[in-house]
Scaffold this active site. Structure first.
Site, mmCIF file in Angstrom:
data_model
loop_
_atom_site.group_PDB
_atom_site.id
_atom_site.type_symbol
_atom_site.label_atom_id
_atom_site.label_comp_id
_atom_site.label_asym_id
_atom_site.label_seq_id
_atom_site.Cartn_x
_atom_site.Cartn_y
_atom_site.Cartn_z
ATOM 1 N N LYS A 56 0.840 -1.213 0.000
ATOM 2 C CA LYS A 56 0.000 0.000 0.000
ATOM 3 C C LYS A 56 0.870 1.256 0.000
ATOM 4 C CE LYS A 56 -2.313 -0.947 3.803
ATOM 5 N NZ LYS A 56 -1.874 -2.307 4.171
ATOM 6 N N ARG A 65 -9.925 0.597 9.308
ATOM 7 C CA ARG A 65 -9.480 -0.785 9.480
ATOM 8 C C ARG A 65 -10.527 -1.614 10.210
ATOM 9 N NH1 ARG A 65 -3.503 0.427 9.324
ATOM 10 N NH2 ARG A 65 -2.368 -1.513 9.416
ATOM 11 N N ARG A 93 -0.691 -9.404 12.827
ATOM 12 C CA ARG A 93 -1.299 -8.323 12.036
ATOM 13 C C ARG A 93 -2.174 -8.895 10.924
ATOM 14 N NH1 ARG A 93 4.024 -5.360 10.606
ATOM 15 N NH2 ARG A 93 2.771 -3.946 9.369
#
Ligand code: AMP
Length: 219
Positions: free
Chosen positions: A13, A88, A171
């Site tokens: 990203k 998120r 993560r």
């Protein structure tokens, strides 16, 4: 143009955001970057966020929403922005809707970068960052001319503390559980454009261009 860039940690990203920022002359907001800056400055936000970042966990929604809300008040984001790393979670996406509605702004496109887990782990563990200008490198895919030195500004490169195998696994798990459901949220609204980010940086830029087809900085 108002864009969101989504995808698992390490998918690229940041690299694609840097390309979009330069090519489309658009302001880039990375919540991860804002947190890392706060930690480096050792301010109260940094003190609050540090443990979460070190463990690879999400900072609580209320804190992150506030951070984005304050950031979006700056005049540099009036004409448009590329939001990277936010939202998120579903509550963050709902909060973003409220913030944008208040300003009578709307999201034009949500880019969804995809790659398989092995590629992601290889990218994340090889990632290096310039300590001065934030330029992104990789030990094999985006090598600087001189090892561990930034091509742009000559400063030393470093590895993020959370870019290790154990933290990456956490993560990725959090991404699958909390962030992936957001894709459907944006797909239903016709905003989501999938980007195959499995290839080289040049390949991925082409995919991003395809996904952004029809948009330019005057939109
Ligand atoms: P990133 O640079 O996007 O990988 O983000 C690095 C870290 O910053 C994440 O692992 C979280 O600890 C924190 N962070 C960044 N964005 C958010 C967000 N939208 N919500 C909660 N925590 C975040």
């Amino acid at each position: 143009m108002r864009l969101l860039i989504m995808g698992p940690p390490g998918v690229g990203k940041g690299t694609m955001a840097a390309y979009i920022k330069k090519t489309y002359n658009i302001s880039h907001i990375s919540t991860g970057e804002l947190y890392r800056e706060a930690i480096a400055r050792m301010n109260s936000l940094g003190a609050l966020a540090k443990g979460y970042l070190d463990r690879g966990e999400l900072v609580p929604d209320a804190v992150t929403v506030d951070l984005v809300k304050e950031t979006l008040k700056k005049s540099e984001y009036k004409e448009g922005f590329l939001l990277d790393g936010f939202p998120r979670t579903i509550p963050q996406a709902q909060a973003l809707d409220d913030i944008l509605e208040e300003k009578q702004w709307k999201i034009d496109v949500v880019l969804n970068l995809t790659a398989d887990d092995e590629t992601i782990i290889e990218r994340i563990t090889g990632r290096r960052i310039c300590s001065n200008c934030g330029a992104l490198y990789h030990t094999t895919n985006i090598k600087p001319a001189v090892d561990d030195i930034c091509d742009n500004c000559g400063a030393a490169l470093f590895q993020r503390l959370d870019d290790n195998r154990e933290t990456v696994a956490r993560r990725l798990k959090i991404y699958r559980e909390q962030t992936e459901p957001l894709l459907e949220y944006y797909r239903r609204r016709g905003l989501l454009r999938d980007v195959d980010a499995e290839g080289t940086v040049a390949d991925n830029i082409k995919e991003v261009e395809k996904a952004l087809g029809g948009f330019n900085d005057n939109d």
